[in-house]
Motif scaffolding. Structure first.
Motif, PDB file in Angstrom:
ATOM      1  N   ALA A  54      -1.716  37.492 118.854  1.00  0.00           N
ATOM      2  CA  ALA A  54      -3.037  37.231 118.272  1.00  0.00           C
ATOM      3  C   ALA A  54      -4.013  37.824 119.170  1.00  0.00           C
ATOM      4  CB  ALA A  54      -3.356  35.556 118.280  1.00  0.00           C
ATOM      5  N   VAL A  55      -3.511  39.000 119.849  1.00  0.00           N
ATOM      6  CA  VAL A  55      -4.996  39.719 120.558  1.00  0.00           C
ATOM      7  C   VAL A  55      -5.959  39.940 119.456  1.00  0.00           C
ATOM      8  CG1 VAL A  55      -5.400  42.293 121.216  1.00  0.00           C
ATOM      9  CG2 VAL A  55      -3.442  40.876 122.175  1.00  0.00           C
ATOM     10  N   HIS A  56      -5.486  40.151 118.164  1.00  0.00           N
ATOM     11  CA  HIS A  56      -6.391  40.002 117.060  1.00  0.00           C
ATOM     12  C   HIS A  56      -6.138  38.779 116.421  1.00  0.00           C
ATOM     13  CE1 HIS A  56      -6.055  44.696 116.707  1.00  0.00           C
ATOM     14  NE2 HIS A  56      -7.329  44.392 116.991  1.00  0.00           N
ATOM     15  N   GLY A  57      -7.433  37.795 116.467  1.00  0.00           N
ATOM     16  CA  GLY A  57      -7.261  36.536 116.365  1.00  0.00           C
ATOM     17  C   GLY A  57      -6.810  35.884 114.962  1.00  0.00           C
ATOM     18  N   ASP A  58      -6.735  36.799 113.764  1.00  0.00           N
ATOM     19  CA  ASP A  58      -6.213  36.400 112.678  1.00  0.00           C
ATOM     20  C   ASP A  58      -4.835  36.982 112.199  1.00  0.00           C
ATOM     21  OD1 ASP A  58      -6.625  39.121 112.606  1.00  0.00           O
ATOM     22  OD2 ASP A  58      -7.835  39.354 110.707  1.00  0.00           O
ATOM     23  N   PRO A 118       0.918  32.593 123.387  1.00  0.00           N
ATOM     24  CA  PRO A 118       0.857  32.550 121.889  1.00  0.00           C
ATOM     25  C   PRO A 118      -0.493  33.211 121.337  1.00  0.00           C
ATOM     26  CG  PRO A 118       1.643  30.284 122.610  1.00  0.00           C
ATOM     27  CD  PRO A 118       1.057  31.173 124.052  1.00  0.00           C
ATOM     28  N   VAL A 119      -1.636  33.073 122.088  1.00  0.00           N
ATOM     29  CA  VAL A 119      -2.662  33.419 121.515  1.00  0.00           C
ATOM     30  C   VAL A 119      -3.500  34.048 122.742  1.00  0.00           C
ATOM     31  CG1 VAL A 119      -5.072  32.781 120.337  1.00  0.00           C
ATOM     32  CG2 VAL A 119      -2.895  31.936 119.555  1.00  0.00           C
ATOM     33  N   VAL A 120      -3.828  35.337 122.403  1.00  0.00           N
ATOM     34  CA  VAL A 120      -4.680  35.775 123.473  1.00  0.00           C
ATOM     35  C   VAL A 120      -6.252  35.895 123.318  1.00  0.00           C
ATOM     36  CG1 VAL A 120      -5.430  37.936 124.851  1.00  0.00           C
ATOM     37  CG2 VAL A 120      -3.041  37.360 124.158  1.00  0.00           C
ATOM     38  N   ASN A 121      -6.743  36.031 121.864  1.00  0.00           N
ATOM     39  CA  ASN A 121      -7.970  36.007 121.294  1.00  0.00           C
ATOM     40  C   ASN A 121      -8.236  34.722 120.781  1.00  0.00           C
ATOM     41  OD1 ASN A 121     -10.400  36.232 120.203  1.00  0.00           O
ATOM     42  ND2 ASN A 121      -9.912  38.131 118.700  1.00  0.00           N
ATOM     43  N   MET A 122      -8.550  33.685 121.790  1.00  0.00           N
ATOM     44  CA  MET A 122      -8.659  32.393 121.267  1.00  0.00           C
ATOM     45  C   MET A 122      -9.943  32.156 120.559  1.00  0.00           C
ATOM     46  SD  MET A 122      -7.367  29.444 121.292  1.00  0.00           S
ATOM     47  CE  MET A 122      -6.087  29.505 122.549  1.00  0.00           C
ATOM     48  N   PHE A 123     -10.960  33.013 120.807  1.00  0.00           N
ATOM     49  CA  PHE A 123     -12.225  32.853 119.953  1.00  0.00           C
ATOM     50  C   PHE A 123     -12.006  33.328 118.282  1.00  0.00           C
ATOM     51  CE2 PHE A 123     -13.959  33.539 124.418  1.00  0.00           C
ATOM     52  CZ  PHE A 123     -14.825  32.533 124.057  1.00  0.00           C
ATOM     53  N   SER A 181     -10.586  35.057 112.819  1.00  0.00           N
ATOM     54  CA  SER A 181     -11.188  36.393 112.778  1.00  0.00           C
ATOM     55  C   SER A 181     -10.435  37.375 113.588  1.00  0.00           C
ATOM     56  CB  SER A 181     -12.730  36.030 113.141  1.00  0.00           C
ATOM     57  OG  SER A 181     -13.169  37.450 113.633  1.00  0.00           O
ATOM     58  N   ARG A 182     -10.545  38.528 113.231  1.00  0.00           N
ATOM     59  CA  ARG A 182      -9.951  39.700 114.125  1.00  0.00           C
ATOM     60  C   ARG A 182     -10.708  39.930 115.320  1.00  0.00           C
ATOM     61  NH1 ARG A 182      -6.715  43.947 112.689  1.00  0.00           N
ATOM     62  NH2 ARG A 182      -7.184  46.143 113.721  1.00  0.00           N
ATOM     63  N   TYR A 183     -12.077  39.575 115.222  1.00  0.00           N
ATOM     64  CA  TYR A 183     -12.945  40.147 116.566  1.00  0.00           C
ATOM     65  C   TYR A 183     -13.251  38.597 117.200  1.00  0.00           C
ATOM     66  CZ  TYR A 183     -12.765  44.088 113.612  1.00  0.00           C
ATOM     67  OH  TYR A 183     -12.476  45.295 112.930  1.00  0.00           O
ATOM     68  N   LEU A 184     -14.094  38.975 118.394  1.00  0.00           N
ATOM     69  CA  LEU A 184     -14.686  38.174 119.042  1.00  0.00           C
ATOM     70  C   LEU A 184     -16.131  37.867 118.415  1.00  0.00           C
ATOM     71  CD1 LEU A 184     -12.295  39.049 121.111  1.00  0.00           C
ATOM     72  CD2 LEU A 184     -13.663  37.885 122.962  1.00  0.00           C
ATOM     73  N   LEU A 234     -12.845  38.733 128.863  1.00  0.00           N
ATOM     74  CA  LEU A 234     -11.576  37.937 128.440  1.00  0.00           C
ATOM     75  C   LEU A 234     -10.592  38.965 128.592  1.00  0.00           C
ATOM     76  CD1 LEU A 234     -10.883  36.093 125.127  1.00  0.00           C
ATOM     77  CD2 LEU A 234      -9.294  37.647 126.107  1.00  0.00           C
ATOM     78  N   ALA A 235     -10.753  40.419 128.228  1.00  0.00           N
ATOM     79  CA  ALA A 235      -9.660  41.222 128.545  1.00  0.00           C
ATOM     80  C   ALA A 235      -9.520  41.536 130.176  1.00  0.00           C
ATOM     81  CB  ALA A 235     -10.354  42.889 128.051  1.00  0.00           C
TER      82      ALA A 235
END
Length: 342
Positions: A55-59, A87-92, A98-101, A123-124
């Motif tokens: 989940a670097v891309h949140g979706d 498990p999840v990098v892009n928690m937002f 959403s794919r993005y932040l 975050l990165a």
């Protein structure tokens, strides 16, 4: 790496320990900390450190599902080195499907990030410093963009021997040889000395059973290849390595009827779909202008002119050479493409 203490998220994990940690990456509007759950599994013997993230891309939930399966199913019995599971990098994005932040940036075009940059860059930077730079190897788990599904395949820079070793050991039938986009996680990681590959598999907003099976088996294969768990990698029935991929796009608008499935071989000029208007008139074949393997198809059966219909991996030697190399193999059945619509 020596079998000493592993430092991450302001914690120390000793040889033979398994710990669940919380890595602060940002703060909410209320000032509450935003944290990433992290599991660290250490063997008792010296060995490399490998991160596996989703989940670097949140979706893209398949990656999170694979990591959770590694935690909840039969956790790898790590005997050497260190396994870092995120498990999840892009928690937002994960929280908002959403794919993005929230700042509308793509995390996977923001590495290695910046401590003083945008929300996404920070975050990165935190993830890169706390996870990537503490490891020698990495596996980044992705799915197709929305309204598409991907045949499970590995993307890796095969010109780098350590990365090629991971890519081939993972065990997917298809490997796409590319360094990846600028500022993507895997490209930045490789440039920093952490050999990293990407698994692309399945769809967004889903945790798919077959993708989980492929992902878990692949991670276990890599762990075995690196000597971090006992055993040997399970070889794929065949492997195709390609350096070129091409999108086949619809020449007209309308609704599609698909004629190909993921993993199928297509000839140049072969119809991959037919497009017609809502009354079924003007049935226009959507033909492939290359020969190769179907690696992605649209799951949205309505298109405008120029919309992508399927993605073809083009083998260097063409289909005759590919068919010759596949003789006597028994590939696993492909996932079905979306059925006829109309």
């Amino acid at each position: 790496m020596s079998a000493d203490t592993f430092h991450i998220a302001r914690a120390r994990v000793g040889p033979g320990e398994t710990r669940d940690l919380s890595l602060k990456v940002s703060e909410s509007y209320s000032g509450a900390p935003i944290r990433l759950p992290v599991r660290v599994i250490r063997g008792t013997a010296p060995g490399p450190a490998l991160f596996v993230c989703g989940a670097v891309h949140g979706d893209e939930l398949n990656g999170a599902g694979i990591v959770r399966e590694l935690i909840l199913g039969e956790p790898p019995a790590v005997v050497a080195g260190t396994l870092v599971l995120v498990p999840v990098v892009n928690m937002f994005g994960f929280e908002h499907h959403s794919r993005y932040l929230p700042d509308r940036r793509d995390l996977n075009r923001s590495f290695p990030g910046s401590r003083a940059g945008s929300l996404t860059a920070r975050l990165a930077s935190t993830f890169f410093r706390e996870v990537v730079l503490r490891c020698q190897y990495g596996i980044d788990l992705h799915s197709a963009a929305s309204h598409r599904t991907n045949l499970p395949h590995i993307r890796a820079d095969l010109t780098e021997p350590r990365t090629a070793r991971l890519a081939r050991a993972f065990g997917c039938e298809l490997i796409v040889n590319t360094p990846g986009p600028e500022q993507s996680l895997r490209r930045a990681a490789c440039q920093a000395g952490c050999a990293t590959v990407v698994l692309e598999a399945g769809e967004v907003w889903k945790v798919e059973r077959d993708v989980l099976r492929t992902g878990v088996r692949g991670v276990q294969n890599v762990l075995a290849e690196l000597g971090m768990i006992e055993g040997t990698p399970r070889e794929a029935p065949y492997q195709i390595e390609v350096a070129r991929t091409v999108w086949v796009r619809s020449p007209t608008g309308g609704m599609l009827q698909f004629h190909v499935a993921l993993g199928e071989l297509v000839e140049r000029g072969q119809p991959v779909a037919v497009c017609s208007d809502l009354l079924g008139h003007g049935r226009t074949p959507v033909r492939s202008h290359v020969e190769g393997v179907v690696m992605s198809v649209s799951t949205l059966p309505v298109v405008k002119p120029g919309d992508p219909v399927c993605h073809i991996a083009v083998p260097t030697g063409g289909l005759p050479g590919l068919r010759a190399s596949l003789e006597g193999t028994q590939p696993a059945p492909a996932d079905p493409a979306p059925g006829p619509v109309g």
